[in-house]
Scaffold this motif. Structure first.
Motif, PDB file in Angstrom:
ATOM      1  N   UNK A 162      15.679   5.570   6.920  1.00  0.00           N
ATOM      2  CA  UNK A 162      16.260   3.712   5.622  1.00  0.00           C
ATOM      3  C   UNK A 162      15.136   3.053   6.050  1.00  0.00           C
ATOM      4  N   UNK A 163      14.655   2.499   5.085  1.00  0.00           N
ATOM      5  CA  UNK A 163      13.378   1.116   5.061  1.00  0.00           C
ATOM      6  C   UNK A 163      13.272   0.788   6.826  1.00  0.00           C
TER       7      UNK A 163
ATOM      8  N   UNK B 233       8.584  -0.861   5.178  1.00  0.00           N
ATOM      9  CA  UNK B 233       8.026   0.930   4.392  1.00  0.00           C
ATOM     10  C   UNK B 233       9.404   1.538   3.992  1.00  0.00           C
ATOM     11  N   UNK B 234       9.463   1.348   2.229  1.00  0.00           N
ATOM     12  CA  UNK B 234      10.641   1.028   1.959  1.00  0.00           C
ATOM     13  C   UNK B 234      10.683   3.143   1.617  1.00  0.00           C
ATOM     14  N   UNK B 235       9.759   3.563   1.450  1.00  0.00           N
ATOM     15  CA  UNK B 235      10.167   4.746   1.190  1.00  0.00           C
ATOM     16  C   UNK B 235      10.674   5.432   2.177  1.00  0.00           C
TER      17      UNK B 235
ATOM     18  N   UNK C  59       0.683  -0.868  -0.051  1.00  0.00           N
ATOM     19  CA  UNK C  59       0.257  -0.485   0.038  1.00  0.00           C
ATOM     20  C   UNK C  59       0.624   1.127   0.063  1.00  0.00           C
ATOM     21  N   UNK C  60       0.583   1.870  -0.902  1.00  0.00           N
ATOM     22  CA  UNK C  60       0.685   3.357  -0.673  1.00  0.00           C
ATOM     23  C   UNK C  60       0.228   5.079  -0.003  1.00  0.00           C
TER      24      UNK C  60
ATOM     25  N   UNK D  82       5.387  10.088   3.867  1.00  0.00           N
ATOM     26  CA  UNK D  82       5.086   8.788   2.457  1.00  0.00           C
ATOM     27  C   UNK D  82       5.414   7.638   2.966  1.00  0.00           C
ATOM     28  N   UNK D  83       4.596   6.620   3.281  1.00  0.00           N
ATOM     29  CA  UNK D  83       5.395   5.125   3.061  1.00  0.00           C
ATOM     30  C   UNK D  83       4.888   4.881   1.981  1.00  0.00           C
TER      31      UNK D  83
END
Length: 339
Positions: A296-297, A272-274, A221-222, A246-247
């Motif tokens: 970082x993630x 959470x990559x962003x 999910x964004x 932002x996630x």
């Protein structure tokens, strides 16, 4: 590595999806009509000056509201609420800053109205508007600065006449906006046999049913939220007025039915990559600040409890000659085309 979100066109498309489908961002699947969930994300290092984000907590819920039936037209009101905590640890250059100035608890409300109208046995028109006011209950509320608006018009098509295979497409208008106020949208849903596939924005889901009470798979999910808040002394000198989070989260997910009820418990563990944080000026442009430019993630854990209404009888059990366009949905349920 700088993790600032600079891909503006795609970012605006994702933000439009978040505004329009706010209730679906945190739902287990599109079948959910109500849910309450808790998300915990581990704190991570931020910037190059020794700063560190505190562990973040988020609570969100969506409550069912009764639809209004006007002949073949259905009016579906919606309400959602979310609260999240964000803060920086008192360390490095922030060691002398008070904890009250470094942390905030934000609140977001989602109010919407959707109009659903069958057009033909395989087609349905879906349109609506939504408002998303946000506040930290410490700053004075300003409707123009603290509220995002969205309107949408979409068509839903049953591929092959099968309500379990659907294509949805249309246009979304948002305010405030960055590049353009109108954005195209498309989504695909496949729910047949043991497979669940929901491709679209802001959420992707791929699940495998194991019996009638267990679903295993992956979800992503964004989410992006912008909050106006009071900044510490000196923050106003940077012309900063907003905090943006932002996630982009993804990870394995397990959905479990509780007994024989319509309640489902969902657990997701991933990254959470962003994990991006930014200060924005009055025009919502990013304020460059080294302290917030590198993260970082972050691992996260989400647990939610959702309610899915019982399914209707299969199409084969309907009287001959009936169709979705001529048979109104049962009271308390929305039409299957938008599920």
């Amino acid at each position: 590595m700088t993790r600032a979100v600079r891909w503006a066109p795609l970012q605006q498309v994702l933000l439009a999806c978040v505004l329009v489908f706010a209730g679906a961002v945190f739902a287990q699947t599109q079948e959910d009509r109500a849910y309450v969930g808790i998300t915990v994300a581990r704190g991570t290092r931020i910037g190059s000056q020794g700063g560190r984000l505190e562990e973040r907590h988020q609570l969100d819920l969506r409550l069912p509201l009764p639809p209004l039936f006007l002949g073949k037209t259905v009016l579906v009101p919606s309400f959602g609420y979310e609260t999240r905590f964000m803060g920086l640890e008192r360390r490095g250059p922030l060691a002398d800053v008070s904890e009250e100035d470094l942390s905030r608890r934000f609140h977001r409300f989602s109010l919407g109205l959707t109009v659903i109208r069958p057009l033909a046995p395989r087609w349905m028109l879906i349109s609506g508007v939504s408002a998303n006011p946000r506040t930290d209950f410490k700053s004075s509320f300003d409707v123009g600065m603290d509220t995002s608006w969205a309107g949408f018009a979409m068509a839903n098509y049953l591929i092959g006449g099968d309500p379990d295979v659907r294509l949805t497409f249309g246009l979304v208008a948002i305010y405030p906006f960055d590049a353009t106020p109108v954005i195209p949208m498309v989504a695909f849903t496949y729910r047949k046999g043991p497979y669940i596939l929901e491709l679209g924005l802001p959420r992707l889901t791929a699940m495998l049913k194991v019996g009638d009470g267990l679903e295993l798979g992956l979800s992503a999910m964004f989410d992006q939220q912008v909050f106006r808040t009071r900044l510490p002394e000196g923050g106003q000198d940077l012309a900063a007025r907003y905090v943006r989070e932002t996630a982009l989260r993804a990870g394995p997910t397990v959905n479990t039915r509780l007994g024989g009820s319509s309640l489902w418990l969902s657990t997701s563990l991933g990254l959470d990559f962003l994990n991006d944080y930014a200060l924005l000026d009055r025009n919502r442009d990013r304020v460059e600040l080294g302290m917030l430019q590198s993260t970082g993630p972050a691992p996260y854990l989400r647990v939610s409890l959702g309610w899915r209404p019982p399914k209707r009888a299969a199409a084969s059990t309907r009287p001959a000659g009936s169709s979705l366009s001529t048979m109104p949905p049962a009271k308390g349920n929305t039409p299957p085309l938008i599920r």
